[in-house]
Design a protein around this motif. Structure first.
Motif, PDB file in Angstrom:
ATOM      1  N   MET A   1       0.849  -1.196   0.000  1.00 42.77           N
ATOM      2  CA  MET A   1       0.000   0.000   0.000  1.00 42.77           C
ATOM      3  C   MET A   1       0.886   1.247   0.000  1.00 42.77           C
ATOM      4  O   MET A   1       1.829   1.335   0.782  1.00 42.77           O
ATOM      5  N   THR A   2       0.605   2.199  -0.901  1.00 41.83           N
ATOM      6  CA  THR A   2       1.414   3.416  -0.939  1.00 41.83           C
ATOM      7  C   THR A   2       0.740   4.510  -0.120  1.00 41.83           C
ATOM      8  O   THR A   2      -0.495   4.581  -0.043  1.00 41.83           O
ATOM      9  N   ASP A   3       1.590   5.356   0.484  1.00 39.27           N
ATOM     10  CA  ASP A   3       1.057   6.465   1.276  1.00 39.27           C
ATOM     11  C   ASP A   3       0.496   7.541   0.361  1.00 39.27           C
ATOM     12  O   ASP A   3       1.043   7.816  -0.699  1.00 39.27           O
ATOM     13  N   THR A   4      -0.590   8.161   0.800  1.00 42.24           N
ATOM     14  CA  THR A   4      -1.116   9.305   0.059  1.00 42.24           C
ATOM     15  C   THR A   4      -0.163  10.486   0.252  1.00 42.24           C
ATOM     16  O   THR A   4       0.257  10.764   1.371  1.00 42.24           O
ATOM     17  N   PRO A   5       0.200  11.198  -0.849  1.00 43.19           N
ATOM     18  CA  PRO A   5       1.110  12.331  -0.699  1.00 43.19           C
ATOM     19  C   PRO A   5       0.546  13.378   0.261  1.00 43.19           C
ATOM     20  O   PRO A   5      -0.655  13.647   0.273  1.00 43.19           O
ATOM     21  N   GLY A   6       1.427  13.969   1.063  1.00 39.24           N
ATOM     22  CA  GLY A   6       1.042  15.035   1.983  1.00 39.24           C
ATOM     23  C   GLY A   6       1.175  16.392   1.308  1.00 39.24           C
ATOM     24  O   GLY A   6       1.507  16.491   0.114  1.00 39.24           O
ATOM     25  N   LEU A   7       0.959  17.439   2.099  1.00 37.77           N
ATOM     26  CA  LEU A   7       1.030  18.795   1.544  1.00 37.77           C
ATOM     27  C   LEU A   7       2.438  19.119   1.031  1.00 37.77           C
ATOM     28  O   LEU A   7       2.597  19.710  -0.036  1.00 37.77           O
ATOM     29  N   THR A   8       3.464  18.728   1.787  1.00 34.95           N
ATOM     30  CA  THR A   8       4.841  19.036   1.368  1.00 34.95           C
ATOM     31  C   THR A   8       5.144  18.364   0.039  1.00 34.95           C
ATOM     32  O   THR A   8       5.699  18.986  -0.881  1.00 34.95           O
ATOM     33  N   GLN A   9       4.772  17.089  -0.071  1.00 31.31           N
ATOM     34  CA  GLN A   9       5.018  16.385  -1.341  1.00 31.31           C
ATOM     35  C   GLN A   9       4.226  17.004  -2.483  1.00 31.31           C
ATOM     36  O   GLN A   9       4.688  17.042  -3.627  1.00 31.31           O
ATOM     37  N   THR A  10       3.040  17.482  -2.169  1.00 31.64           N
ATOM     38  CA  THR A  10       2.198  18.090  -3.206  1.00 31.64           C
ATOM     39  C   THR A  10       2.833  19.382  -3.734  1.00 31.64           C
ATOM     40  O   THR A  10       2.868  19.632  -4.945  1.00 31.64           O
ATOM     41  N   LEU A  11       3.357  20.203  -2.805  1.00 33.79           N
ATOM     42  CA  LEU A  11       4.034  21.434  -3.248  1.00 33.79           C
ATOM     43  C   LEU A  11       5.324  21.087  -3.999  1.00 33.79           C
ATOM     44  O   LEU A  11       5.645  21.711  -5.019  1.00 33.79           O
ATOM     45  N   ASP A  12       6.047  20.082  -3.499  1.00 38.57           N
ATOM     46  CA  ASP A  12       7.271  19.649  -4.207  1.00 38.57           C
ATOM     47  C   ASP A  12       6.922  19.206  -5.626  1.00 38.57           C
ATOM     48  O   ASP A  12       7.649  19.505  -6.580  1.00 38.57           O
ATOM     49  N   GLN A  13       5.829  18.483  -5.751  1.00 41.13           N
ATOM     50  CA  GLN A  13       5.429  18.013  -7.084  1.00 41.13           C
ATOM     51  C   GLN A  13       5.119  19.203  -8.003  1.00 41.13           C
ATOM     52  O   GLN A  13       5.491  19.210  -9.180  1.00 41.13           O
ATOM     53  N   ALA A  14       4.439  20.217  -7.448  1.00 38.96           N
ATOM     54  CA  ALA A  14       4.090  21.396  -8.264  1.00 38.96           C
ATOM     55  C   ALA A  14       5.365  22.067  -8.789  1.00 38.96           C
ATOM     56  O   ALA A  14       5.475  22.363  -9.985  1.00 38.96           O
ATOM     57  N   TRP A  15       6.334  22.286  -7.909  1.00 41.21           N
ATOM     58  CA  TRP A  15       7.588  22.922  -8.360  1.00 41.21           C
ATOM     59  C   TRP A  15       8.360  21.975  -9.273  1.00 41.21           C
ATOM     60  O   TRP A  15       9.054  22.414 -10.191  1.00 41.21           O
ATOM     61  N   GLY A  16       8.215  20.673  -9.028  1.00 45.36           N
ATOM     62  CA  GLY A  16       8.861  19.701  -9.921  1.00 45.36           C
ATOM     63  C   GLY A  16       8.314  19.799 -11.344  1.00 45.36           C
ATOM     64  O   GLY A  16       9.068  19.737 -12.321  1.00 45.36           O
ATOM     65  N   LEU A  17       7.021  19.979 -11.465  1.00 46.67           N
ATOM     66  CA  LEU A  17       6.414  20.120 -12.796  1.00 46.67           C
ATOM     67  C   LEU A  17       6.886  21.406 -13.464  1.00 46.67           C
ATOM     68  O   LEU A  17       7.173  21.431 -14.662  1.00 46.67           O
ATOM     69  N   LEU A  18       6.984  22.481 -12.667  1.00 47.58           N
ATOM     70  CA  LEU A  18       7.448  23.751 -13.237  1.00 47.58           C
ATOM     71  C   LEU A  18       8.915  23.628 -13.677  1.00 47.58           C
ATOM     72  O   LEU A  18       9.295  24.113 -14.748  1.00 47.58           O
ATOM     73  N   ASP A  19       9.724  22.938 -12.863  1.00 48.94           N
ATOM     74  CA  ASP A  19      11.133  22.728 -13.260  1.00 48.94           C
ATOM     75  C   ASP A  19      11.211  21.879 -14.523  1.00 48.94           C
ATOM     76  O   ASP A  19      12.024  22.138 -15.411  1.00 48.94           O
ATOM     77  N   GLN A  20      10.366  20.856 -14.564  1.00 53.42           N
ATOM     78  CA  GLN A  20      10.335  19.980 -15.754  1.00 53.42           C
ATOM     79  C   GLN A  20       9.997  20.802 -17.007  1.00 53.42           C
ATOM     80  O   GLN A  20      10.521  20.555 -18.083  1.00 53.42           O
ATOM     81  N   ALA A  21       9.128  21.778 -16.818  1.00 56.03           N
ATOM     82  CA  ALA A  21       8.687  22.594 -17.959  1.00 56.03           C
ATOM     83  C   ALA A  21       9.865  23.294 -18.625  1.00 56.03           C
ATOM     84  O   ALA A  21       9.886  23.454 -19.843  1.00 56.03           O
ATOM     85  N   ILE A  22      10.848  23.716 -17.824  1.00 55.79           N
ATOM     86  CA  ILE A  22      11.972  24.440 -18.445  1.00 55.79           C
ATOM     87  C   ILE A  22      13.172  23.551 -18.690  1.00 55.79           C
ATOM     88  O   ILE A  22      14.061  23.905 -19.451  1.00 55.79           O
ATOM     89  N   SER A  23      13.218  22.369 -18.047  1.00 58.58           N
ATOM     90  CA  SER A  23      14.432  21.570 -18.187  1.00 58.58           C
ATOM     91  C   SER A  23      14.369  20.624 -19.376  1.00 58.58           C
ATOM     92  O   SER A  23      15.389  20.277 -19.937  1.00 58.58           O
ATOM     93  N   GLU A  24      13.207  20.204 -19.767  1.00 60.93           N
ATOM     94  CA  GLU A  24      13.103  19.289 -20.900  1.00 60.93           C
ATOM     95  C   GLU A  24      12.791  20.101 -22.148  1.00 60.93           C
ATOM     96  O   GLU A  24      11.774  20.798 -22.195  1.00 60.93           O
ATOM     97  N   GLY A  25      13.681  19.978 -23.152  1.00 64.65           N
ATOM     98  CA  GLY A  25      13.617  20.800 -24.353  1.00 64.65           C
ATOM     99  C   GLY A  25      12.226  21.064 -24.885  1.00 64.65           C
ATOM    100  O   GLY A  25      11.815  22.207 -25.004  1.00 64.65           O
ATOM    101  N   ARG A  26      11.495  20.037 -25.209  1.00 62.61           N
ATOM    102  CA  ARG A  26      10.201  20.261 -25.846  1.00 62.61           C
ATOM    103  C   ARG A  26       9.052  19.775 -24.971  1.00 62.61           C
ATOM    104  O   ARG A  26       8.012  19.366 -25.478  1.00 62.61           O
ATOM    105  N   SER A  27       9.236  19.797 -23.652  1.00 64.76           N
ATOM    106  CA  SER A  27       8.164  19.344 -22.773  1.00 64.76           C
ATOM    107  C   SER A  27       6.896  20.159 -23.025  1.00 64.76           C
ATOM    108  O   SER A  27       6.954  21.398 -23.049  1.00 64.76           O
ATOM    109  N   PRO A  28       5.755  19.497 -23.196  1.00 67.93           N
ATOM    110  CA  PRO A  28       4.512  20.259 -23.369  1.00 67.93           C
ATOM    111  C   PRO A  28       4.189  21.116 -22.143  1.00 67.93           C
ATOM    112  O   PRO A  28       3.398  22.061 -22.237  1.00 67.93           O
TER     113      PRO A  28
END
Ligand SMILES: Cc1cc2nc3c(=O)[nH]c(=O)nc-3n(C[C@H](O)[C@H](O)[C@H](O)COP(=O)(O)O)c2cc1C
Length: 183
Positions: A1-28
């Motif tokens: 069973m996997t743990d449900t992400p908490g608030l900290t992980q959720t914010l980390d994920q949001a910034w992770g997506l934003l970082d992904q947006a600029i780090s991957e050349g043609r990321s949608p």
């Protein structure tokens, strides 16, 4: 069973997506929707490409043509909303902030590849009424090149996790501590 992400992980994920947006050349993910408010109070939205993401300051940067309508709108009302959807992660980010328009630096202009410089040299200026669809030309000009530096005040994440939808709101005003919201 996997743990449900908490608030900290959720914010980390949001910034992770934003970082992904600029780090991957043609990321949608790099194509975000930026909304402004026009002189009549009406919302106006369009795609811009994310160029820089700085979690430490909570700032995002996009580039634009200084003569575009959005710049005039931002000079009157700097409030913006941004939207990003990650289909892979089933996550929507809704962000609010304040945008400052600055002249793009010479260093930044030097780093803009030639085909992209064309975006900053449409003649007549973007939004001008023209008689035919091809009644315009391209004269790239660094004088038209502007950076939109956006200081985020809020990030809301909605995740359509099949195991249970989650919605969280994070605000600069309370140190990004975050709260869960009913989705
Ligand atoms: C895929 C895509 C990427 C775009 N990227 C930018 C961008 O980074 N900056 C920009 O100013 N306009 C960009 N545009 C054009 C804007 O969406 C918009 O049409 C233009 O900036 C005029 O907007 P305005 O009249 O509201 O200022 C892009 C359009 C598309 C379809």
């Amino acid at each position: 069973m996997t743990d449900t992400p908490g608030l900290t992980q959720t914010l980390d994920q949001a910034w992770g997506l934003l970082d992904q947006a600029i780090s991957e050349g043609r990321s949608p993910l790099r194509y975000v929707t930026l909304a402004t408010v026009d002189g009549k109070g009406a919302p106006q939205s369009r795609i811009v490409v994310l160029r820089n993401v700085d979690r430490a300051t909570g700032q995002l940067t996009a580039y634009t043509d200084k003569r575009s309508d959005k710049v005039g709108q931002l000079r009157q009302n700097p409030q913006v909303a941004l939207h990003l959807w990650s289909a892979d992660d089933l996550v929507q980010l809704r962000m609010n902030g304040t945008a400052w328009v600055t002249q793009g630096s010479a260093e930044t202009w030097d780093a803009v590849p030639d085909p992209m410089r064309e975006a900053y040299g449409h003649v007549p200026p973007p939004g001008s009424v023209i008689d035919r669809s091809d009644d315009w030309t391209i004269l790239p000009d660094p004088a038209h090149f502007a950076a939109l530096d956006i200081t985020l005040s809020r990030i809301e994440s909605v995740c359509l996790d099949p195991a249970g939808h989650r919605r969280a709101n994070f605000q600069r005003a309370d140190g990004w501590i975050g709260h869960w919201l009913s989705p």
